[in-house]
Design a protein around this motif. Structure first.
Motif, PDB file in Angstrom:
ATOM      1  N   ALA A   1       0.831  -1.209   0.000  1.00  0.00           N
ATOM      2  CA  ALA A   1       0.000   0.000   0.000  1.00  0.00           C
ATOM      3  C   ALA A   1       0.863   1.256   0.000  1.00  0.00           C
ATOM      4  CB  ALA A   1      -0.923  -0.011   1.214  1.00  0.00           C
ATOM      5  N   ALA A   2       1.986   1.236   0.725  1.00  0.00           N
ATOM      6  CA  ALA A   2       2.872   2.400   0.757  1.00  0.00           C
ATOM      7  C   ALA A   2       3.499   2.670  -0.605  1.00  0.00           C
ATOM      8  CB  ALA A   2       3.958   2.193   1.813  1.00  0.00           C
ATOM      9  N   VAL A   3       3.921   1.596  -1.295  1.00  0.00           N
ATOM     10  CA  VAL A   3       4.495   1.771  -2.635  1.00  0.00           C
ATOM     11  C   VAL A   3       3.450   2.335  -3.599  1.00  0.00           C
ATOM     12  CG1 VAL A   3       5.481   0.547  -4.613  1.00  0.00           C
ATOM     13  CG2 VAL A   3       6.230  -0.020  -2.294  1.00  0.00           C
ATOM     14  N   LEU A   4       2.234   1.790  -3.536  1.00  0.00           N
ATOM     15  CA  LEU A   4       1.161   2.287  -4.396  1.00  0.00           C
ATOM     16  C   LEU A   4       0.807   3.738  -4.046  1.00  0.00           C
ATOM     17  CD1 LEU A   4      -1.197  -0.831  -4.497  1.00  0.00           C
ATOM     18  CD2 LEU A   4       0.382  -0.051  -6.274  1.00  0.00           C
ATOM     19  N   ALA A   5       0.775   4.055  -2.760  1.00  0.00           N
ATOM     20  CA  ALA A   5       0.459   5.421  -2.345  1.00  0.00           C
ATOM     21  C   ALA A   5       1.523   6.396  -2.839  1.00  0.00           C
ATOM     22  CB  ALA A   5       0.338   5.492  -0.823  1.00  0.00           C
ATOM     23  N   TYR A   6       2.786   5.979  -2.793  1.00  0.00           N
ATOM     24  CA  TYR A   6       3.862   6.829  -3.297  1.00  0.00           C
ATOM     25  C   TYR A   6       3.677   7.126  -4.780  1.00  0.00           C
ATOM     26  CZ  TYR A   6       8.519   8.248  -4.793  1.00  0.00           C
ATOM     27  OH  TYR A   6       9.569   8.930  -5.359  1.00  0.00           O
ATOM     28  N   ALA A   7       3.268   6.097  -5.538  1.00  0.00           N
ATOM     29  CA  ALA A   7       3.103   6.283  -6.983  1.00  0.00           C
ATOM     30  C   ALA A   7       1.843   7.063  -7.323  1.00  0.00           C
ATOM     31  CB  ALA A   7       3.072   4.911  -7.674  1.00  0.00           C
ATOM     32  N   LEU A   8       0.775   6.916  -6.520  1.00  0.00           N
ATOM     33  CA  LEU A   8      -0.513   7.533  -6.855  1.00  0.00           C
ATOM     34  C   LEU A   8      -0.730   8.901  -6.210  1.00  0.00           C
ATOM     35  CD1 LEU A   8      -2.837   4.391  -6.572  1.00  0.00           C
ATOM     36  CD2 LEU A   8      -1.899   5.418  -8.646  1.00  0.00           C
ATOM     37  N   THR A   9       0.062   9.248  -5.192  1.00  0.00           N
ATOM     38  CA  THR A   9      -0.120  10.537  -4.528  1.00  0.00           C
ATOM     39  C   THR A   9       0.006  11.729  -5.476  1.00  0.00           C
ATOM     40  OG1 THR A   9       0.549   9.705  -2.354  1.00  0.00           O
ATOM     41  CG2 THR A   9       0.805  12.064  -2.739  1.00  0.00           C
ATOM     42  N   PRO A  10       0.968  11.756  -6.416  1.00  0.00           N
ATOM     43  CA  PRO A  10       1.014  12.894  -7.349  1.00  0.00           C
ATOM     44  C   PRO A  10      -0.269  13.062  -8.159  1.00  0.00           C
ATOM     45  CG  PRO A  10       3.071  11.674  -7.423  1.00  0.00           C
ATOM     46  CD  PRO A  10       2.128  10.867  -6.595  1.00  0.00           C
ATOM     47  N   VAL A  11      -0.926  11.949  -8.515  1.00  0.00           N
ATOM     48  CA  VAL A  11      -2.180  12.041  -9.264  1.00  0.00           C
ATOM     49  C   VAL A  11      -3.275  12.642  -8.386  1.00  0.00           C
ATOM     50  CG1 VAL A  11      -3.881  10.753 -10.612  1.00  0.00           C
ATOM     51  CG2 VAL A  11      -1.485  10.010 -10.582  1.00  0.00           C
ATOM     52  N   VAL A  12      -3.322  12.198  -7.124  1.00  0.00           N
ATOM     53  CA  VAL A  12      -4.313  12.747  -6.193  1.00  0.00           C
ATOM     54  C   VAL A  12      -4.062  14.236  -5.973  1.00  0.00           C
ATOM     55  CG1 VAL A  12      -5.193  12.643  -3.825  1.00  0.00           C
ATOM     56  CG2 VAL A  12      -4.673  10.531  -5.056  1.00  0.00           C
ATOM     57  N   ASN A  13      -2.801  14.613  -5.795  1.00  0.00           N
ATOM     58  CA  ASN A  13      -2.472  16.025  -5.582  1.00  0.00           C
ATOM     59  C   ASN A  13      -2.846  16.877  -6.792  1.00  0.00           C
ATOM     60  OD1 ASN A  13      -1.464  15.429  -3.048  1.00  0.00           O
ATOM     61  ND2 ASN A  13       0.659  15.292  -3.729  1.00  0.00           N
ATOM     62  N   ARG A  14      -2.667  16.314  -7.986  1.00  0.00           N
ATOM     63  CA  ARG A  14      -3.018  17.072  -9.190  1.00  0.00           C
ATOM     64  C   ARG A  14      -4.532  17.266  -9.293  1.00  0.00           C
ATOM     65  NH1 ARG A  14       0.187  15.546 -14.505  1.00  0.00           N
ATOM     66  NH2 ARG A  14       1.788  16.185 -13.009  1.00  0.00           N
ATOM     67  N   LEU A  15      -5.282  16.218  -8.980  1.00  0.00           N
ATOM     68  CA  LEU A  15      -6.740  16.369  -8.955  1.00  0.00           C
ATOM     69  C   LEU A  15      -7.171  17.371  -7.886  1.00  0.00           C
ATOM     70  CD1 LEU A  15      -8.259  12.781  -9.388  1.00  0.00           C
ATOM     71  CD2 LEU A  15      -8.428  14.700 -10.956  1.00  0.00           C
ATOM     72  N   ASP A  16      -6.507  17.316  -6.750  1.00  0.00           N
ATOM     73  CA  ASP A  16      -6.807  18.243  -5.666  1.00  0.00           C
ATOM     74  C   ASP A  16      -6.545  19.680  -6.103  1.00  0.00           C
ATOM     75  OD1 ASP A  16      -7.840  18.571  -3.194  1.00  0.00           O
ATOM     76  OD2 ASP A  16      -6.079  17.905  -2.084  1.00  0.00           O
ATOM     77  N   ALA A  17      -5.436  19.873  -6.836  1.00  0.00           N
ATOM     78  CA  ALA A  17      -5.110  21.223  -7.300  1.00  0.00           C
ATOM     79  C   ALA A  17      -6.080  21.698  -8.378  1.00  0.00           C
ATOM     80  CB  ALA A  17      -3.675  21.238  -7.836  1.00  0.00           C
ATOM     81  N   LEU A  18      -6.509  20.784  -9.246  1.00  0.00           N
ATOM     82  CA  LEU A  18      -7.467  21.163 -10.284  1.00  0.00           C
ATOM     83  C   LEU A  18      -8.806  21.576  -9.674  1.00  0.00           C
ATOM     84  CD1 LEU A  18      -6.796  18.444 -13.033  1.00  0.00           C
ATOM     85  CD2 LEU A  18      -6.205  20.870 -13.117  1.00  0.00           C
ATOM     86  N   GLY A  19      -9.152  20.945  -8.557  1.00  0.00           N
ATOM     87  CA  GLY A  19     -10.401  21.300  -7.895  1.00  0.00           C
ATOM     88  C   GLY A  19     -10.351  22.633  -7.188  1.00  0.00           C
ATOM     89  N   GLN A  20      -9.109  23.151  -6.965  1.00  0.00           N
ATOM     90  CA  GLN A  20      -8.901  24.462  -6.331  1.00  0.00           C
ATOM     91  C   GLN A  20      -9.650  24.568  -5.000  1.00  0.00           C
ATOM     92  OE1 GLN A  20     -10.026  27.380  -9.260  1.00  0.00           O
ATOM     93  NE2 GLN A  20      -8.206  27.017 -10.519  1.00  0.00           N
ATOM     94  N   GLY A  21      -9.611  23.484  -4.227  1.00  0.00           N
ATOM     95  CA  GLY A  21     -10.224  23.507  -2.914  1.00  0.00           C
ATOM     96  C   GLY A  21     -11.706  23.188  -2.894  1.00  0.00           C
ATOM     97  N   ARG A  22     -12.346  23.210  -4.064  1.00  0.00           N
ATOM     98  CA  ARG A  22     -13.780  22.911  -4.113  1.00  0.00           C
ATOM     99  C   ARG A  22     -14.036  21.405  -4.108  1.00  0.00           C
ATOM    100  NH1 ARG A  22     -13.270  27.004  -8.001  1.00  0.00           N
ATOM    101  NH2 ARG A  22     -13.297  25.428  -9.654  1.00  0.00           N
ATOM    102  N   LEU A  23     -13.038  20.618  -4.507  1.00  0.00           N
ATOM    103  CA  LEU A  23     -13.167  19.166  -4.532  1.00  0.00           C
ATOM    104  C   LEU A  23     -12.509  18.588  -3.284  1.00  0.00           C
ATOM    105  CD1 LEU A  23     -13.958  16.608  -6.221  1.00  0.00           C
ATOM    106  CD2 LEU A  23     -11.609  16.632  -7.098  1.00  0.00           C
ATOM    107  N   PRO A  24     -13.268  17.979  -2.384  1.00  0.00           N
ATOM    108  CA  PRO A  24     -12.661  17.390  -1.177  1.00  0.00           C
ATOM    109  C   PRO A  24     -11.619  16.332  -1.558  1.00  0.00           C
ATOM    110  CG  PRO A  24     -15.053  17.458  -0.980  1.00  0.00           C
ATOM    111  CD  PRO A  24     -14.734  17.811  -2.399  1.00  0.00           C
ATOM    112  N   ARG A  25     -10.571  16.272  -0.763  1.00  0.00           N
ATOM    113  CA  ARG A  25      -9.503  15.333  -1.077  1.00  0.00           C
ATOM    114  C   ARG A  25     -10.011  13.897  -1.071  1.00  0.00           C
ATOM    115  NH1 ARG A  25      -4.031  15.350  -1.478  1.00  0.00           N
ATOM    116  NH2 ARG A  25      -2.949  13.412  -0.947  1.00  0.00           N
TER     117      ARG A  25
END
Length: 356
Positions: free
Chosen positions: A37-61
């Motif tokens: 899970a840690a290895v997968l989280a390391y690889a997928l966290t940048p994708v989550v952060n990018r979606l979070d940034a695209l939502g500009q705070g309106r999209l809950p993490r």
């Protein structure tokens, strides 16, 4: 004998490392889902952060995490489900072709071996009866056999089911609080080591990012190559087998071997001739050359700097410690260890122990 402060610190860190390795070995079955899970989280966290940034705070993490994890699980299940059309096609063919292949093998092999003084006669009737008994079994028989197997290997089945449930749950929480976990680890680093720690993590991030990007490109390119190559030989299952072989190459050697066996079986059942052997030799031989000599060296190899022998050793070592899932994380973890070993080597060669 008096020890210098430097030697005492080195001995302390060696003892801590040895203790950590011992605990890792003892707790390997428990740690396996968390490591994956840690290895997968390391690889997928940048994708989550990018979606979070695209939502500009309106999209809950939590929404971004659920979207990314769901998409990843769907892609993983899609890869596994590629086996379904292969089995659905092959089992009826096996009912038809296995008796024919057994007769041909007996008719061709017996005279050939007789030339060397080896007299062998295959019991073709028994072979046919054995194969058809299992291929013609109905669903109830197969399900009952599966249940009895699970009873015999209950601990193994429980471990598989437990990991299948625990890994997605652990992945969800790690994706939600990844930055918090990293910050907590950073708090444990002494202030005078922060610069070295930041330098190490930056280099490890760069190596892992290049590895993941390069490996993904190799997998996609080889999936297209195997699918097209098998299709040129007019194999009915060229598309699922080719895609499965390419994408399964994220498990070095194992994915290639499974794809080769599936292609060989499908070819023998469809063509029932030497054409199947020629097809596998040409497509998978050229594919291995293309992947080993062109794609992997350019897209992956030089980026992490692992020698082929080091790759094999890493696969065996991590497989021994963590089982099958250890094979999945062997190369990324080895890339990080390689960064650490390089830095230890530089530190050692610059020390007084080396120069004396």
């Amino acid at each position: 004998m008096q020890f210098t402060p430097t030697q005492k610190r080195a001995a302390t860190w060696c003892a801590i490392a040895a203790l950590a390795l011992l605990l890792l070995w003892l707790l390997a079955p428990v740690l396996t889902p968390f490591v994956v899970a840690a290895v997968l989280a390391y690889a997928l966290t940048p994708v989550v952060n990018r979606l979070d940034a695209l939502g500009q705070g309106r999209l809950p993490r939590v929404i971004a995490v659920l979207l990314v994890e769901t998409l990843f699980l769907v892609l993983l299940l899609s890869l596994l489900l590629l086996i379904v059309p292969i089995l659905a096609k092959e089992i009826p063919l096996m009912r038809e072709q296995v008796p024919v292949l057994a007769d041909r093998l007996n008719a061709g092999l017996t005279p050939w071996l007789a030339q060397f003084g080896i007299h062998v006669s295959l019991d073709v009737a028994s072979i046919k009866a054995f194969v058809l008994k299992y291929l013609n079994a109905n669903f109830e028989d197969a399900f009952g056999s599966l249940l009895s197997s699970l009873k015999l290997g209950g601990s193994v089945a429980l471990a598989i089911v437990g990991n299948a449930v625990l890994i997605p749950v652990a992945l969800f929480y790690l994706l939600m609080d990844w930055e918090l976990f990293v910050a907590r680890i950073l708090e444990l680093v002494p202030p005078h080591l922060r610069t070295a720690y930041d330098s190490f993590t930056d280099e490890a991030d760069s190596v892992l990012g290049q590895y993941l990007h390069g490996q993904l490109l190799v997998m996609l390119a080889m999936a297209a190559f195997y699918a097209i190559g098998l299709a040129l030989f007019r194999l009915d299952l060229a598309l699922p087998i080719g895609i499965f072989t390419g994408l399964a190459m994220f498990i070095p050697y194992v994915g290639f071997g499974l794809g080769l066996l599936l292609a060989l079986l499908a070819g023998l059942l469809q063509f029932a001739s030497v054409k199947a052997l020629v097809m596998v030799a040409v497509v998978y031989g050229l594919g291995q050359l293309l992947e080993s000599l062109v794609l992997t060296p350019r897209l992956v190899g030089e980026r992490i700097g692992l020698h082929p022998l080091a790759v094999i050793f890493a696969l065996l070592a991590f497989g021994q410690m963590f089982g099958f899932v250890g094979v999945l994380v062997a190369l990324p973890a080895s890339a990080v260890l390689l960064v650490a070993i390089r830095r230890l080597k530089v530190s050692y060669m610059a020390s007084r122990l080396y120069t004396v």
